[in-house]
Scaffold this active site. Structure first.
Site, PDB file in Angstrom:
ATOM      1  N   ARG A 114      57.221 -17.476 117.441  1.00  0.00           N
ATOM      2  CA  ARG A 114      55.931 -16.940 117.020  1.00  0.00           C
ATOM      3  C   ARG A 114      55.664 -15.601 117.702  1.00  0.00           C
ATOM      4  NH1 ARG A 114      50.040 -19.872 117.937  1.00  0.00           N
ATOM      5  NH2 ARG A 114      48.793 -18.349 116.766  1.00  0.00           N
ATOM      6  N   ARG A 118      47.059 -17.083 106.073  1.00  0.00           N
ATOM      7  CA  ARG A 118      47.532 -18.392 105.603  1.00  0.00           C
ATOM      8  C   ARG A 118      46.733 -18.946 104.433  1.00  0.00           C
ATOM      9  NH1 ARG A 118      48.799 -21.557 111.352  1.00  0.00           N
ATOM     10  NH2 ARG A 118      49.581 -19.725 112.468  1.00  0.00           N
ATOM     11  N   GLU A 132      56.651 -14.020 106.090  1.00  0.00           N
ATOM     12  CA  GLU A 132      55.923 -14.394 107.305  1.00  0.00           C
ATOM     13  C   GLU A 132      54.979 -15.572 107.021  1.00  0.00           C
ATOM     14  OE1 GLU A 132      54.040 -11.994 111.146  1.00  0.00           O
ATOM     15  OE2 GLU A 132      53.752 -11.178 109.135  1.00  0.00           O
TER      16      GLU A 132
END
Length: 340
Positions: free
Chosen positions: A70, A289, A283
């Site tokens: 991350r 998201r 990504e």
């Protein structure tokens, strides 16, 4: 084959986060012992991956992700030398475990124990380890280990040359990727990331890095930051600075990914940047998201945007697979060996 060049392990087992918490506690209280590297059950790692990145990879029609720790948690500005080395090893070892559990879907890309205002010896040692021992095919290189205060020299400075030499020797590219921001003036993913991408490109214009390293391959993520939108500015600045044209001076060595989260942005990227310099990336489960209320689809489902482009099938093949195999020669060799 569809290869996503930009994936991060954004969800990890509790033991991994507990290890980081123990590291940070030791920073606050130096009398505490150096915590041992964490041990994690394969089942726990597999469950997290299967329910998240692997699930979405399959649902969205992808085949393989180049997987790294991350980015916002790399935190090179946190702690001392031991902290940086141990954290990089823990994160890279976790990525390696994922590639062992799901070898057909994930290939490793490493993080490095960089520290502000410190030599790159430890980073070079970890780079060599992840490539030669863990079979990683690339690495993330942080242009600002200070976490938003920009104390490192430009990427064209001789400070960086030892790691460029090792990158070229090992035949791996580097993605220029900052970590989290400890500067409140920079929102990490909305400001700092994009600024760092744009800043890196301008540094390449100003210097002559690729004259010294003609075989060096660097990926600027997030669609190249603001660069495609301001392409005329950078062409003009190169001219004003008496530098060669961008196609020869920078773009033989620099690539952008497709981590751009709307169709007009992808359209612009492909209108401005040569298709040979674009790698597919998402990504996913990263910076953005959620679902776009205008389309009803996830913002980071970037394959949809590429599918919608009015370009040839041959060009789409380059973006989805061919360019990645060219930029990541170790990846290409792995795939050839598996096919034989």
């Amino acid at each position: 084959m569809i290869i996503d060049c930009h994936g991060h392990q954004t969800l990890v087992p509790k033991a991994h986060t507990d290890f980081r918490a123990a590291q940070k506690s030791r920073i606050e209280d130096t009398s505490l012992p150096r915590p041992p590297l964490p041990g994690m059950a394969d089942d726990e790692i597999a469950e997290i991956i299967e329910n998240n990145q692997l699930k979405l990879l399959k649902e969205r029609g992808g085949d393989m992700t180049l997987f790294s720790p991350r980015a916002s948690a790399m935190e090179p500005h946190v702690g001392d030398r031991e902290t940086a080395i141990d954290w990089s090893r823990a994160c890279n070892d976790l990525i390696h475990k994922v590639t062992e559990l799901f070898p057909d879907s994930f290939i490793g890309v490493g993080m490095l124990p960089q520290r502000p205002d410190a030599p790159l010896d430890d980073a070079i040692e970890e780079l060599e380890r992840v490539v030669t021992e863990l079979d990683f095919v690339g690495v993330n290189l942080n242009p600002d280990p200070s976490g938003g205060h920009w104390t490192a020299p430009p990427l064209t400075d001789k400070y960086w040359y030892p790691i460029y030499e090792k990158i070229v020797e090992l035949e791996v590219p580097a993605m220029i990727h900052v970590s989290g921001s400890c500067n409140p003036a920079f929102h990490a993913t909305g400001s700092y990331y994009i600024a760092a991408d744009t800043n890196a490109f301008m540094q390449f214009i100003q210097g002559n890095l690729f004259k010294d390293f003609p075989d060096l391959k660097l990926i600027i993520p997030h669609g190249g930051g603001a660069v495609p939108y301001h392409w005329g500015r950078y062409r003009g600045l190169a001219d004003m600075l008496k530098q060669p044209s961008l196609d020869g001076h920078v773009m033989k060595n620099v690539y952008f990914d497709t981590c751009v989260y709307h169709q007009p942005g992808i359209d612009l990227l492909f209108d401005v940047i040569d298709v040979d310099n674009i790698l597919f990336g998402s990504e996913m489960i990263g910076a953005v998201r959620g679902i776009d209320p205008q389309t009803g689809q996830y913002f980071d489902d970037t394959k949809r945007y590429v599918d919608n482009l009015d370009i040839s099938d041959a060009d789409k093949q380059k973006v989805f697979e061919g360019n990645a195999r060219r930029v990541y020669p170790r990846l290409d060799r792995i795939l050839r060996e598996r096919a034989s």
